[in-house]
Design a protein around this motif. Structure first.
Motif, PDB file in Angstrom:
ATOM      1  N   UNK A  12      93.748  32.640 -29.257  1.00 31.34           N
ATOM      2  CA  UNK A  12      94.808  33.493 -28.770  1.00 31.34           C
ATOM      3  C   UNK A  12      95.022  34.728 -28.525  1.00 31.34           C
ATOM      4  N   UNK A  13      95.485  35.353 -27.505  1.00 32.32           N
ATOM      5  CA  UNK A  13      95.253  36.710 -27.375  1.00 32.32           C
ATOM      6  C   UNK A  13      96.292  37.451 -27.837  1.00 32.32           C
ATOM      7  N   UNK A  43      95.919  32.881 -35.683  1.00 32.59           N
ATOM      8  CA  UNK A  43      95.564  32.001 -36.935  1.00 32.59           C
ATOM      9  C   UNK A  43      95.804  30.749 -37.046  1.00 32.59           C
ATOM     10  N   UNK A  44      96.953  30.214 -36.350  1.00 37.13           N
ATOM     11  CA  UNK A  44      97.092  28.604 -36.204  1.00 37.13           C
ATOM     12  C   UNK A  44      95.778  28.088 -35.529  1.00 37.13           C
ATOM     13  N   UNK A  45      95.622  28.736 -34.495  1.00 36.67           N
ATOM     14  CA  UNK A  45      94.511  28.133 -33.653  1.00 36.67           C
ATOM     15  C   UNK A  45      93.140  28.219 -34.613  1.00 36.67           C
ATOM     16  N   UNK A  46      92.789  29.293 -34.992  1.00 34.30           N
ATOM     17  CA  UNK A  46      91.541  29.272 -35.904  1.00 34.30           C
ATOM     18  C   UNK A  46      91.486  28.517 -37.091  1.00 34.30           C
ATOM     19  N   UNK A  57      82.311  18.639 -36.806  1.00 35.45           N
ATOM     20  CA  UNK A  57      82.023  18.738 -35.344  1.00 35.45           C
ATOM     21  C   UNK A  57      81.547  20.045 -35.103  1.00 35.45           C
ATOM     22  N   UNK A  58      81.055  20.077 -33.685  1.00 30.88           N
ATOM     23  CA  UNK A  58      80.204  21.476 -33.233  1.00 30.88           C
ATOM     24  C   UNK A  58      81.513  21.892 -32.619  1.00 30.88           C
ATOM     25  N   UNK A  59      81.953  23.184 -33.017  1.00 29.91           N
ATOM     26  CA  UNK A  59      82.973  23.872 -32.610  1.00 29.91           C
ATOM     27  C   UNK A  59      82.682  25.258 -31.840  1.00 29.91           C
ATOM     28  N   UNK A  60      83.458  25.634 -30.848  1.00 32.38           N
ATOM     29  CA  UNK A  60      82.988  26.979 -30.304  1.00 32.38           C
ATOM     30  C   UNK A  60      84.220  27.706 -30.170  1.00 32.38           C
ATOM     31  N   UNK A  61      84.109  28.851 -29.692  1.00 33.97           N
ATOM     32  CA  UNK A  61      85.499  29.839 -29.352  1.00 33.97           C
ATOM     33  C   UNK A  61      85.231  30.479 -27.973  1.00 33.97           C
ATOM     34  N   UNK A  62      86.330  30.437 -27.318  1.00 36.47           N
ATOM     35  CA  UNK A  62      86.471  31.059 -26.091  1.00 36.47           C
ATOM     36  C   UNK A  62      87.312  32.269 -26.045  1.00 36.47           C
ATOM     37  N   UNK A  63      86.842  33.332 -25.675  1.00 34.21           N
ATOM     38  CA  UNK A  63      87.662  34.631 -25.721  1.00 34.21           C
ATOM     39  C   UNK A  63      88.828  34.814 -25.044  1.00 34.21           C
ATOM     40  N   UNK A 398      85.623  33.910 -40.676  1.00 38.43           N
ATOM     41  CA  UNK A 398      85.958  34.701 -41.541  1.00 38.43           C
ATOM     42  C   UNK A 398      86.324  36.063 -40.955  1.00 38.43           C
ATOM     43  N   UNK A 399      85.056  36.475 -40.012  1.00 40.83           N
ATOM     44  CA  UNK A 399      85.262  37.526 -39.261  1.00 40.83           C
ATOM     45  C   UNK A 399      86.614  37.776 -38.132  1.00 40.83           C
ATOM     46  N   UNK A 400      86.649  36.548 -37.674  1.00 39.62           N
ATOM     47  CA  UNK A 400      87.845  36.392 -36.606  1.00 39.62           C
ATOM     48  C   UNK A 400      89.059  36.644 -37.209  1.00 39.62           C
ATOM     49  N   UNK A 401      89.397  36.068 -38.464  1.00 42.97           N
ATOM     50  CA  UNK A 401      90.774  35.978 -39.139  1.00 42.97           C
ATOM     51  C   UNK A 401      90.921  37.424 -39.392  1.00 42.97           C
ATOM     52  N   UNK A 402      89.780  38.154 -39.786  1.00 45.75           N
ATOM     53  CA  UNK A 402      90.085  39.708 -40.072  1.00 45.75           C
ATOM     54  C   UNK A 402      90.446  40.303 -38.960  1.00 45.75           C
ATOM     55  N   UNK A 403      89.698  40.023 -38.191  1.00 47.61           N
ATOM     56  CA  UNK A 403      89.944  40.712 -36.670  1.00 47.61           C
ATOM     57  C   UNK A 403      91.398  40.647 -36.130  1.00 47.61           C
TER      58      UNK A 403
END
Ligand code: SUG
Length: 448
Positions: A12-13, A43-46, A57-63, A398-403
């Motif tokens: 989520x942006x 954070x809900x999405x993460x 499951x293999x999970x990815x992330x789209x910017x 962890x990096x993305x939640x901190x970001x």
């Protein structure tokens, strides 16, 4: 060779807000002008991504995309410095500023249609970015979507990318939200199921009266041709126009499929029996045993499906062959839906477990668990060719939640969108994100 369904979830942006931009999407219209909480939304999405990863499951992330989209505002005639462009849009055309700030790219089920290599003529995974032509705020997504997908799936030996279809309503294309793939194993040839809301060129097809049908038959057919799908590997079906008029703006609000199973509402389609027979026959020819679960309207009304997003769930295959359904909290809050789900898992059918996630921030704009993910079936070799920066791991989480915690606001109202500081905050955050996800330069502010 092993094969997987990888779920790439939209991050989520930082401008997530309730703009009331989507006519025909009940949640978007009814929550218009409420204050949003972008930090909580992200954070809900993460949290969901992490939970699926933890389940194996293999999970990815789209910017997310660059918003406010200053370039889009410039193309509409606002000029000056970036700050002046925003200030002028706020003064003269607030709805255009709101549209240029939407974080709607989070619903990546609308980013593209994806055909796995086992289905395509040239044996590559094919992507067509969706033109999202029905809504202005979504129609500006596809150029960046194409760059981001290109940076994630760069290897041309395995991945083929097609530009969005012509930007006219006759080719309105909403991506994977109206596309489902059935198969026995993810790595085997399957049948791709395209669901359209109307035909643009053939008046014999009925159309909804109140709300727009976003996907046309001709768009679905064009995507199937671009991807090199065979006649035996596709089924086209029409959404019931009356459910579109009740708020089912995408097929994934009324049906979900995975593996050999279609889980759908009784009223989801036109000519249901004929369509199910075609799916059954085409899958049988591929050695698959197609099944469907039809949810009766006297147990769950279309209105309950729209409010709870029962069908905007993720249907996932577990290692033991059983299936898991990921639903939003709103399903538990609806007594009829929750009772139906209790009965479903107790019945001993393919769906054995239901897991509930709190995605309220996204749900209030009409985006459930399934909207937030783009499915890409990959074999081991193809998975190894994906940019590793976008595959979820514990350290990346962890990096993305901190970001998110560092850059996102916890409240956003319409009046905040004109704040020149917001533009700076977003660009700083996104610049850092492209480094975290190893995407290179994908945003207009990075390449112009
Ligand atoms: O396109 N909402 C999105 C929701 C998309 C859901 N996706 C799927 N069903 N796959 C839409 O209507 C609302 C934005 C606003 O009103 O601020 C919005 O764009």
């Amino acid at each position: 060779m092993k094969s997987f369904e990888v779920n790439f979830d939209g991050l989520v942006g930082p401008t997530h807000n309730y703009g009331g931009l989507s006519f025909g999407n009940v949640a978007s219209q009814s929550n218009s002008q409420q204050a949003s909480n972008p930090k909580e939304a992200a954070l809900q999405g993460l949290e969901k991504m992490k939970a699926l990863m933890d389940m194996g499951f293999v999970q990815g992330v789209l910017a997310p995309q660059e918003r406010p989209d200053v370039a889009a505002l410039r193309s509409l005639g606002f000029s000056g410095t970036d700050g002046q462009v925003i200030e002028r849009a706020a003064k003269e055309a607030m709805p255009l500023l709101v549209a240029s700030c939407s974080a709607s790219s989070m619903w990546v089920a609308n980013a593209a249609t994806v055909s796995p290599s086992a289905d395509t003529a040239d044996g590559r995974v094919h992507f067509t970015a969706a033109n999202l032509n029905c809504k202005y705020h979504r129609s500006i997504e596809h150029p960046t979507t194409s760059r981001v997908l290109g940076a994630m799936f760069a290897d041309q030996q395995h991945f083929a990318h097609h530009a969005a279809l012509p930007a006219v309503a006759q080719f309105g294309d909403e991506g994977a939200a109206n596309h489902t793939r059935f198969c026995r194993e993810y790595g085997e040839a399957g049948v791709e199921f395209f669901v359209f809301g109307r035909s643009a060129f053939d008046s014999r097809y009925p159309a909804p009266q109140k709300y727009p049908a976003r996907q046309t038959l001709e768009a679905s057919q064009a995507v199937a041709r671009l991807h090199g799908l065979s006649e035996e590997g596709v089924v086209f079906a029409q959404q019931n126009p009356s459910v579109i008029d009740q708020g089912v703006f995408h097929n994934d609000v009324i049906a979900v499929g995975n593996g050999e199973l279609l889980f759908h509402h009784q009223d989801a389609f036109l000519n249901t029996e004929q369509m199910l027979a075609e799916l059954h026959g085409k899958l049988a020819a591929r050695g698959a045993n197609f099944q469907s679960i039809s949810v009766p309207r006297d147990q769950v009304a279309v209105e309950d499906a729209v409010r709870s997003y029962l069908f905007n769930s993720q249907l996932l295959s577990r290692a033991d062959g059983s299936m898991l359904l990921i639903v939003p909290e709103e399903c538990r809050a609806n007594p009829r839906v929750w009772q139906y789900l209790q009965g479903l898992t107790a019945a001993g059918g393919p769906i054995r477990e239901v897991k509930v996630f709190d995605l309220k921030q996204s749900m209030q704009n009409g985006g459930g668990p399934a909207c937030l993910r783009l499915r890409v079936a990959l074999n081991e070799t193809e998975l190894a060719a994906v940019n590793p920066g976008v595959i979820m791991t514990a350290p990346l989480y962890d990096t993305l939640t901190q970001w998110v915690s560092k850059h996102y606001r916890d409240a956003l109202r319409e009046s905040d969108l004109a704040d020149p500081q917001l533009l700076l905050e977003c660009r700083t955050a996104l610049d850092e994100l492209t480094q975290i996800l190893k995407l290179g330069s994908v945003y207009p502010f990075q390449i112009n």
